[in-house]
Design a protein around this motif. Structure first.
Motif, short mmCIF file in Angstrom:
data_model
loop_
_atom_site.label_atom_id
_atom_site.label_comp_id
_atom_site.label_asym_id
_atom_site.label_seq_id
_atom_site.Cartn_x
_atom_site.Cartn_y
_atom_site.Cartn_z
N HIS A 1 3.99 8.38 -8.40
CA HIS A 1 3.86 8.57 -6.95
C HIS A 1 2.42 8.41 -6.45
O HIS A 1 2.12 8.65 -5.30
CB HIS A 1 4.49 9.91 -6.55
CG HIS A 1 5.96 9.91 -6.87
ND1 HIS A 1 6.88 9.20 -6.13
CD2 HIS A 1 6.65 10.43 -7.92
CE1 HIS A 1 8.09 9.32 -6.69
NE2 HIS A 1 7.97 10.07 -7.79
N ASP A 2 1.56 7.95 -7.39
CA ASP A 2 0.19 7.60 -6.96
C ASP A 2 0.22 6.21 -6.32
O ASP A 2 1.14 5.42 -6.57
CB ASP A 2 -0.76 7.53 -8.18
CG ASP A 2 -1.03 8.91 -8.75
OD1 ASP A 2 -0.47 9.89 -8.21
OD2 ASP A 2 -1.76 9.00 -9.75
N SER A 3 -0.82 5.93 -5.57
CA SER A 3 -0.88 4.62 -4.91
C SER A 3 -1.00 3.49 -5.95
O SER A 3 -1.77 3.60 -6.90
CB SER A 3 -2.07 4.56 -3.96
OG SER A 3 -2.27 3.22 -3.55
N ALA A 4 -0.26 2.44 -5.69
CA ALA A 4 -0.32 1.27 -6.59
C ALA A 4 -1.68 0.60 -6.53
O ALA A 4 -2.08 -0.13 -7.44
CB ALA A 4 0.77 0.27 -6.21
N MET A 5 -2.41 0.88 -5.45
CA MET A 5 -3.73 0.24 -5.29
C MET A 5 -4.73 0.77 -6.31
O MET A 5 -5.77 0.15 -6.54
CB MET A 5 -4.29 0.47 -3.87
CG MET A 5 -3.34 0.05 -2.76
SD MET A 5 -2.59 -1.57 -2.96
CE MET A 5 -3.95 -2.59 -2.47
N GLN B 1 -1.55 -4.01 -11.95
CA GLN B 1 -0.90 -4.38 -10.67
C GLN B 1 0.02 -5.58 -10.86
O GLN B 1 1.13 -5.62 -10.35
CB GLN B 1 -1.97 -4.73 -9.63
CG GLN B 1 -2.65 -3.51 -9.03
CD GLN B 1 -3.61 -3.89 -7.90
OE1 GLN B 1 -3.65 -5.03 -7.44
NE2 GLN B 1 -4.39 -2.92 -7.46
N GLU C 1 7.48 3.45 -5.01
CA GLU C 1 7.97 2.81 -3.78
C GLU C 1 7.89 1.28 -3.89
O GLU C 1 8.74 0.58 -3.38
CB GLU C 1 7.18 3.28 -2.56
CG GLU C 1 7.54 4.69 -2.10
CD GLU C 1 9.01 4.84 -1.71
OE1 GLU C 1 9.61 3.86 -1.24
OE2 GLU C 1 9.56 5.94 -1.92
N ASN C 2 6.85 0.80 -4.54
CA ASN C 2 6.72 -0.64 -4.73
C ASN C 2 7.92 -1.21 -5.47
O ASN C 2 8.51 -2.21 -5.05
CB ASN C 2 5.45 -0.96 -5.53
CG ASN C 2 4.28 -1.37 -4.65
OD1 ASN C 2 4.17 -2.51 -4.23
ND2 ASN C 2 3.43 -0.39 -4.34
N THR D 1 0.85 -1.20 0.00
CA THR D 1 0.00 0.00 0.00
C THR D 1 0.89 1.25 0.00
O THR D 1 0.91 2.04 0.93
CB THR D 1 -0.93 0.01 1.23
OG1 THR D 1 -0.12 -0.24 2.38
CG2 THR D 1 -2.02 -1.01 1.10
N LYS D 2 1.64 1.34 -1.07
CA LYS D 2 2.56 2.45 -1.25
C LYS D 2 2.41 2.93 -2.68
O LYS D 2 1.62 2.37 -3.45
CB LYS D 2 4.01 1.99 -1.04
CG LYS D 2 4.39 1.58 0.36
CD LYS D 2 5.74 0.87 0.32
CE LYS D 2 6.18 0.41 1.70
NZ LYS D 2 6.68 1.47 2.54
N SER D 3 3.23 3.91 -3.05
CA SER D 3 3.16 4.40 -4.43
C SER D 3 3.77 3.36 -5.38
O SER D 3 4.48 2.44 -4.93
CB SER D 3 3.94 5.71 -4.56
OG SER D 3 5.32 5.44 -4.42
#
Lengths: 227, 252
Positions: B143-147, B154, B104-105, B99-101
């Motif tokens: 930098h948006d959430s990967a979710m 994904q 970051e993932n 639950t990161k960007s």
């Protein structure tokens, strides 16, 4: 649980066999009409060809549907690939029967020449090879494929020998040129009937054993000692 | 067959008393796609997990035999499991983004491995996302959430995350089973591209997928390797009747 797919394959097998029997009958009648110079029977063969054509299209469509909807593999894939090919070969066999029938009128005045040249024996061999290959198609018994190849070779040799005699006749008697040409055309059809029979036998080997023996009959005959 | 990348010798695995894999021996070639197929419970996923020691995490698992990656037995005591998993990456059935960007993932693995230089990380993130064919779709929202990505995106991001630590082997456990046909096709195309540089082992229930993407197919049944060979052979003329019955849908 029987798969729905199994029913489709069963339908395909039945249709191919129906096609086989129909074509075998056409070949038999055409050869019979030839030996007896029976124009009526010859016409019947010509008229029945549309039945063969209709079944040919029906089988092609069924194969297309099975390919599109079920993505067959392994034996199923080989069966459907071969069904397409065998269907085509059977349809061509039917056409050859029609071609022979169409030439019968042109030789009916020289009926005795058929016995003289042993065309009657050749016709019997051809009738038998087609019947035998349909039996192999039905039983999937590849042990007899060897016999089909040997018969086809024998038919080819006969055709060549008879053709040589006809050519010799033509050189000496110009009055026989028309009938001799018709007979040569008939012999070519008979030769091709043997070829298509071997094609069908090869397809059965591919379905049952997964072996592609086309273009390689010689090594098949040398390696296969069954039958 | 190309040079073997993974060699499995007489591998047997027990869950407690139950034997889940029975004396498996096979060689997985380098830079090719090898598919494992078989009915549920046949041991194919268990076997896949032995290739980077994921089964170590499960209690009561006992393994005998050898798994050699580049000729080194990964079950040797001195093997560093973290390094092993860097070399042998894994992609799971269900995409599991943190639950990161997005950034970051993908940067997570390299960071764990000690890379903190911002420039270096940026390059790794971009190249990994490019290799996973998702860069164009996410480059403006790193930098948006990967979710917020679709399921298919994904999954490709998770593949990018696996690629970011520079693995040599990628294990995929039903990577497209939860995806729609278009996303599945993208994953399959991706696998096709990735095999130029990576050795790929994929478990799939989708027989046609195995047929489409793999060079080699191994069929497992009741913990045993029944048949292993070129995919084109297995799907046209399998040697064993069990394989034939399974791939044609006559059992399983």
């Amino acid at each position: 649980m029987e798969r729905h797919f199994e029913q489709e394959l069963d339908k395909l097998n039945k249709r191919i066999l129906k096609m086989g029997n129909l074509v075998s009958e056409q070949v038999h009648n055409a050869l019979e009409a030839l030996l007896t110079c029976n124009n009526e029977l010859a016409q019947q063969v010509i008229n029945t060809d549309n039945k063969v054509d209709k079944l040919d299209v029906k089988i092609d469509k069924l194969c297309q549907r099975i390919f599109a909807l079920t993505q067959p593999v392994a034996t199923d894939l080989r069966l459907i690939m071969s069904a397409l090919k065998m269907n085509n070969d059977l349809e061509r066999l039917g056409d050859l029967a029609v071609n022979i029938s169409a030439k019968i009128e042109g030789i009916s005045d020289y009926k005795e020449i058929l016995t003289e040249l042993h065309v009657d024996e050749l016709a019997q061999m051809t009738d038998l090879i087609v019947k035998d290959v349909i039996t192999i198609l039905n039983t999937r018994n590849t042990a007899f494929v060897r016999d089909i190849f040997l018969s086809a070779n024998a038919i080819e040799e006969r055709v060549q020998a008879i053709s040589a005699r006809i050519i010799e006749e033509m050189m000496h008697k110009t009055e026989v040129i028309v009938v001799a040409t018709n007979l040569m055309i008939i012999l070519t059809q008979i030769d091709r009937m043997a070829d298509y029979s071997t094609n069908i036998a090869e397809s059965v080997v591919f379905v049952v054993e997964g072996r592609m023996i086309k273009h390689n009959k010689k090594s098949f005959l040398e390696s296969d000692t069954s039958g | 067959m190309k040079q073997p990348k993974i060699q499995i010798r007489d591998l047997t695995l027990f869950y407690g008393e139950k034997m889940a894999l029975n004396s498996i021996s096979m060689e997985i070639p380098e830079k090719e796609v090898t598919a494992f197929i078989g009915p549920s419970g046949c041991g194919k996923s268990t076997f896949l997990r032995t290739l980077n020691r994921m089964n170590d995490l499960i209690p009561n698992v006992r393994i005998t035999g050898e798994v050699l990656v580049d000729s080194l037995n990964i079950y040797d005591k001195q093997i560093d499991v973290v390094n092993l998993r860097k070399k042998v990456g894994m992609v799971f059935q269900k995409s599991n983004p943190f639950t990161k960007s997005i950034y970051e993932n993908v940067a997570y693995g390299p960071k764990i491995n000690g890379i903190h230089d911002r420039k270096k990380l940026e390059v790794i993130v971009e190249t990994s996302l490019q290799k996973a064919f998702i860069w164009e779709e996410v480059k403006d929202r790193l930098h948006d959430s990967a979710m917020g990505l679709s399921g298919g995106q994904q999954q490709r991001m998770c593949i990018a995350r696996a690629l970011a630590v520079n693995p040599e082997i990628i294990l995929m456990d039903e990577p497209a089973s939860a995806l729609d046909p278009i996303s599945t096709a993208k994953i399959e195309e991706l696998i096709f591209e990735l095999k130029k540089n990576y050795t790929i082992v994929i478990v799939t229930h989708n027989m046609q997928q195995a047929a489409r993407v793999s060079d080699l197919t191994a069929f497992f049944y009741l913990g045993e390797l029944v048949e292993y060979g070129k995919t084109r052979k297995i799907f046209t003329t399998p040697d064993k009747k069990q394989t034939e019955d399974y791939i044609t849908g006559r059992f399983g």
